[in-house]
Design an enzyme around this catalytic site. Sequence first.
Site, mmCIF file in Angstrom:
data_model
loop_
_atom_site.group_PDB
_atom_site.id
_atom_site.type_symbol
_atom_site.label_atom_id
_atom_site.label_comp_id
_atom_site.label_asym_id
_atom_site.label_seq_id
_atom_site.Cartn_x
_atom_site.Cartn_y
_atom_site.Cartn_z
ATOM 1 N N LYS A 242 23.037 39.253 43.952
ATOM 2 C CA LYS A 242 22.375 38.589 42.825
ATOM 3 C C LYS A 242 21.355 37.573 43.336
ATOM 4 C CE LYS A 242 26.310 38.725 39.584
ATOM 5 N NZ LYS A 242 25.677 39.510 38.532
ATOM 6 N N LYS B 73 39.654 41.313 33.650
ATOM 7 C CA LYS B 73 38.818 41.336 34.848
ATOM 8 C C LYS B 73 38.925 39.976 35.519
ATOM 9 C CE LYS B 73 33.906 41.152 36.294
ATOM 10 N NZ LYS B 73 32.499 41.437 35.953
ATOM 11 N N ASP C 181 31.562 36.476 41.894
ATOM 12 C CA ASP C 181 30.759 37.702 41.916
ATOM 13 C C ASP C 181 29.369 37.410 42.482
ATOM 14 O OD1 ASP C 181 29.550 40.129 41.507
ATOM 15 O OD2 ASP C 181 29.470 39.981 39.312
ATOM 16 N N ASP D 144 27.058 45.462 42.257
ATOM 17 C CA ASP D 144 27.184 44.362 41.292
ATOM 18 C C ASP D 144 27.824 44.830 39.980
ATOM 19 O OD1 ASP D 144 26.977 41.818 40.316
ATOM 20 O OD2 ASP D 144 24.816 41.900 39.921
ATOM 21 N N GLU E 52 30.755 45.684 39.445
ATOM 22 C CA GLU E 52 32.072 45.726 40.098
ATOM 23 C C GLU E 52 33.237 45.556 39.136
ATOM 24 O OE1 GLU E 52 30.403 43.045 39.663
ATOM 25 O OE2 GLU E 52 31.992 41.703 38.987
ATOM 26 N N ARG F 272 33.855 46.869 36.255
ATOM 27 C CA ARG F 272 34.345 48.159 35.755
ATOM 28 C C ARG F 272 35.144 48.894 36.814
ATOM 29 N NH1 ARG F 272 28.262 49.955 34.476
ATOM 30 N NH2 ARG F 272 28.160 47.704 34.240
ATOM 31 N N ASP G 273 33.608 34.534 36.562
ATOM 32 C CA ASP G 273 33.688 35.983 36.367
ATOM 33 C C ASP G 273 35.148 36.470 36.347
ATOM 34 O OD1 ASP G 273 32.221 38.255 35.760
ATOM 35 O OD2 ASP G 273 32.025 38.881 37.850
HETATM 36 N N1 BES Z 1 29.754 39.583 36.064
HETATM 37 C C1 BES Z 1 28.561 40.301 35.816
HETATM 38 C C2 BES Z 1 28.126 40.223 34.352
HETATM 39 C C3 BES Z 1 27.688 38.864 33.869
HETATM 40 C C4 BES Z 1 26.354 38.510 33.930
HETATM 41 C C5 BES Z 1 28.580 37.988 33.324
HETATM 42 C C6 BES Z 1 25.952 37.282 33.451
HETATM 43 C C7 BES Z 1 28.183 36.752 32.850
HETATM 44 C C8 BES Z 1 26.853 36.405 32.915
HETATM 45 C C9 BES Z 1 28.753 41.769 36.163
HETATM 46 O O1 BES Z 1 29.590 42.018 37.228
HETATM 47 C C10 BES Z 1 27.412 42.292 36.561
HETATM 48 O O2 BES Z 1 26.900 41.851 37.547
HETATM 49 N N2 BES Z 1 26.884 43.218 35.767
HETATM 50 C C11 BES Z 1 25.608 43.765 36.013
HETATM 51 C C12 BES Z 1 25.692 45.254 35.811
HETATM 52 C C13 BES Z 1 24.493 46.003 36.286
HETATM 53 C C14 BES Z 1 24.412 45.957 37.790
HETATM 54 C C15 BES Z 1 24.593 47.430 35.813
HETATM 55 C C16 BES Z 1 24.617 43.128 35.049
HETATM 56 O O3 BES Z 1 25.009 42.848 33.903
HETATM 57 O O4 BES Z 1 23.502 42.857 35.449
HETATM 58 ZN ZN ZN Z 2 31.045 40.595 37.578
HETATM 59 MN MN MN Z 3 28.594 41.950 39.088
#
Ligand code: BES
Ligand code: ZN
Ligand code: MN
Length: 498
Positions: free
Chosen positions: A275, A263, A268, A345, A347, A349, A286
Amino acid sequence: MKISFGEPTLPKSGAVIVGVLEDKTLSPAAADLDRRTGGALNRAIASSRFTGKKDEVLAVLAPANLQLSRVVLAGLGKPSAIDAAQMQGLGGTLIAHLNGAGESEAAVLLDDLSGAMAASEAAANLAYGARLRAYRFDRYRTKEKPEAKPTLQRLAFLSSGSGAAKRSFQQLEKIAEGVFFTRDLVSEPANIIYPETLAEKARSLSSMGVEVEILDEKKMKKLGMGSLLGVAQGSARPPRLVVMHWKGDAKGKNGAPVAICGKGVTFDTGGISIKPAAGMEDMKWDMGGAGVVIGLMKALAGRKAKANVVGLAGLVENMPSGTAQRPGDIVTSMSGQTIEVLNTDAEGRLVLADVLWYCQDRFKPRLMIDLATLTGAIIVALGHEHAGLFSNNDELAERLLAAGKEVGEKLWRMPLADAYDRDIDSDAADVKNIGGGRDAGSITAAQFLQRFVNKVPWAHLDIAGTTWSKKDAPTVPKGATAFGVRLLDRFIAQHYES
Ligand code: BES
Ligand code: ZN
Ligand code: MN
């Protein structure tokens, strides 16, 4: 820091490091120094809590009859338990100690201890650990005071078989170069590293014999990668898909490759599902999964690994804008499956859905592993000690768990099951990109990825908690860790090299 290897002799300046085994048992080199100092080392041990347990360090200022600055005692524990990982950790701990003490020159005196690994092998691993810990990302510090900089300039390892130690270190150093490439890429801010520039960094590996191909937006559109492109459409920076192929196995050249996918979200923001401001700067890392894939290819090429490995990195920037995708949008992935994007968010996946599909479709790999800073939920579950491992194949999972243990990049296996999969069924499309609630967030994310994986053995590493570290560890200074490079290098070396 210059690292060198030589035969044992007592240095004439700087710090000298010698080993002490458990129960205050001096190694031959330590005993010799103790004699030369009239018993100063044993006296120092007696008046301290140092007992020679592994990783203990005790510094003694050198008496005037020696021209040395100090003698550092390093705890080795039980000789039979000494292994490569322990020596790497000790190497890292020692150079942190020497830099803290302001030393500019040091030598480690190693003995061949009965029941322990050869001194030359210990030397190579100590040096590797020291090298890994000495990493710094300081290219943007233009005004750093000299007293804030590391002091250690020269580090020598003195043992019998120093030629073998040097050769062994030269191989390990190639892995370190891969680790550093990853740490550099992950540390760079998002105004410097974005899809096009990250792709160019990957392209630089072609000088080492890696075949590098970069797919632009037009090519991806033609391939039908609506899932990846939907994430990219809000950004002024166009996406890229990087394919890196290392064909180091002459005989198995036409055999199926091992495939590693990363990824690579270079920033992000969350997109329209934006966020919160606090901590958003972390999202420059990210692209950690892609960073690992690129550094791994460098390590493999550097040590001329006899393996056939293809690395893919899906590179996008996730931004909110007038052209960004909206919650509720439905996109069509390369697989043909339609995806309801309920949260922009989630994204990573979406990016990997098309990368994984393309990877198995084009390369028919013998196995496929992806790395992604995919979910905050994996940090809730495992903190920063383990990365989450998800797999549809027990043998693959066991091999990864074992490799992780050996290099100190630990994994913890998490479940996949149909009951979780139902949670990502969509009312409007084939699948939705988030689960029904916040429960089991890392698992539903993994289930989403699995919808884009066919019969091939596959593993997903959720490295959100391990890609960046807020505190120093023996071989990993705080900051970008490159977690995954050493693990996958070991995994490939053990099972997929001829
Ligand atoms: N890149 C983030 C995950 C992340 C969060 C990595 C904190 C490192 C530290 C990912 O893209 C994301 O935002 N995931 C969301 C998913 C949710 C919207 C289902 C999350 O983990 O909050
Ligand atoms: Zn992300
Ligand atoms: Mn995200």
